[in-house]
Enzyme design. Structure first.
Site, PDB file in Angstrom:
ATOM      1  N   CYS A 177       6.052   0.011   7.181  1.00 24.74           N
ATOM      2  CA  CYS A 177       5.626   1.141   6.363  1.00 24.74           C
ATOM      3  C   CYS A 177       6.791   1.529   5.463  1.00 24.74           C
ATOM      4  CB  CYS A 177       5.254   2.310   7.268  1.00 24.74           C
ATOM      5  SG  CYS A 177       4.774   3.800   6.392  1.00 24.74           S
ATOM      6  N   LEU A 178       6.505   1.802   4.203  1.00 25.88           N
ATOM      7  CA  LEU A 178       7.574   2.184   3.280  1.00 25.88           C
ATOM      8  C   LEU A 178       8.235   3.489   3.707  1.00 25.88           C
ATOM      9  CD1 LEU A 178       5.956   1.206  -0.152  1.00 25.88           C
ATOM     10  CD2 LEU A 178       7.662  -0.054   1.171  1.00 25.88           C
ATOM     11  N   HIS A 212      -2.649   7.514   6.992  1.00 26.61           N
ATOM     12  CA  HIS A 212      -1.686   8.436   6.371  1.00 26.61           C
ATOM     13  C   HIS A 212      -2.383   9.711   5.879  1.00 26.61           C
ATOM     14  CE1 HIS A 212       2.211   6.462   6.241  1.00 26.61           C
ATOM     15  NE2 HIS A 212       1.708   5.345   5.750  1.00 26.61           N
ATOM     16  N   HIS A 219      -4.227   1.299   7.714  1.00 29.43           N
ATOM     17  CA  HIS A 219      -2.894   1.907   7.716  1.00 29.43           C
ATOM     18  C   HIS A 219      -2.820   3.052   6.694  1.00 29.43           C
ATOM     19  CE1 HIS A 219       1.686   1.481   7.822  1.00 29.43           C
ATOM     20  NE2 HIS A 219       1.481   2.228   6.749  1.00 29.43           N
ATOM     21  N   GLU A 220      -3.292   2.771   5.464  1.00 27.43           N
ATOM     22  CA  GLU A 220      -3.195   3.799   4.411  1.00 27.43           C
ATOM     23  C   GLU A 220      -4.116   4.978   4.703  1.00 27.43           C
ATOM     24  OE1 GLU A 220      -0.707   3.616   2.647  1.00 27.43           O
ATOM     25  OE2 GLU A 220      -0.328   1.506   3.035  1.00 27.43           O
ATOM     26  N   GLN A 273       2.882   9.988   1.149  1.00 28.60           N
ATOM     27  CA  GLN A 273       4.186   9.298   1.182  1.00 28.60           C
ATOM     28  C   GLN A 273       5.043   9.647  -0.033  1.00 28.60           C
ATOM     29  OE1 GLN A 273       2.299   5.257   2.128  1.00 28.60           O
ATOM     30  NE2 GLN A 273       4.268   5.148   3.176  1.00 28.60           N
ATOM     31  N   GLY A 277       0.837  -1.194   0.000  1.00 33.35           N
ATOM     32  CA  GLY A 277       0.000   0.000   0.000  1.00 33.35           C
ATOM     33  C   GLY A 277       0.870   1.240   0.000  1.00 33.35           C
TER      34      GLY A 277
END
Ligand code: ZN
Length: 162
Positions: free
Chosen positions: A88-89, A134, A130-131, A51, A46
């Site tokens: 997380c990226l 953000h 999670h997304e 991000q 994701g």
């Protein structure tokens, strides 16, 4: 299409509230393509627009079934509980234990600005929540129970990084 630079924790863009998308434009269409390419290249499941430095309510998810585009998403239902590793990226090389609902239902618009409903359990529910966090400037590190762990290269290849 292009790989975009993934912003990392500490970058103020990750703490900001994102703005609703009112209409689809060529620029946003390109952003969606770039976000998928960036997410796949980083082996994540994701990626949210902030991000890559764009404060729009947009995220992309692919937990291995179908690529999902969510515009202006909203959680309408959650239930149950799951506790597990999350990454997380934007927090490269780390993971931590996070408890979240085991089921989530989200309403959103797709890339054609048509209403869609996406529901999932386990990894998909985790990715959705999670997304969406953000888009309101929140990171999983705020929810983590105990320390952040260093992940080895092998675990980094595990497709659980969001
Ligand atoms: Zn993330």
């Amino acid at each position: 299409m292009a790989i975009r630079n993934i912003r990392e924790i500490g970058d103020p863009v990750l703490t900001k509230q994102c703005k609703e998308i009112k209409e689809m434009t060529d620029r946003t269409r390109e952003l969606i393509q770039d976000m998928f390419e960036t997410m796949y290249e980083a082996e994540g499941v994701g990626l949210a627009a902030p991000q890559v430095g764009i404060l729009k309510r947009l995220c992309v998810i692919d937990t291995g079934d179908d690529p999902i585009v969510l515009i202006n998403p909203r959680v309408v239902e959650t239930s149950g509980e799951q506790t597990g590793q999350e990454g997380c990226l934007s927090v490269p090389g780390k993971s931590g234990v996070v408890t979240r609902p085991n089921y989530a239902k989200v309403v959103a618009l797709n890339e054609n600005m048509e209403p869609v409903e996406v529901e999932g359990t386990e990894l998909l529910a985790r990715a959705l929540l999670h997304e969406l966090d953000h888009l309101d400037g929140h990171m999983y590190t705020e929810l983590v129970e105990g320390p952040l762990y260093d992940v080895t290269k092998d675990e980094e290849d595990d497709p659980e990084d969001e």
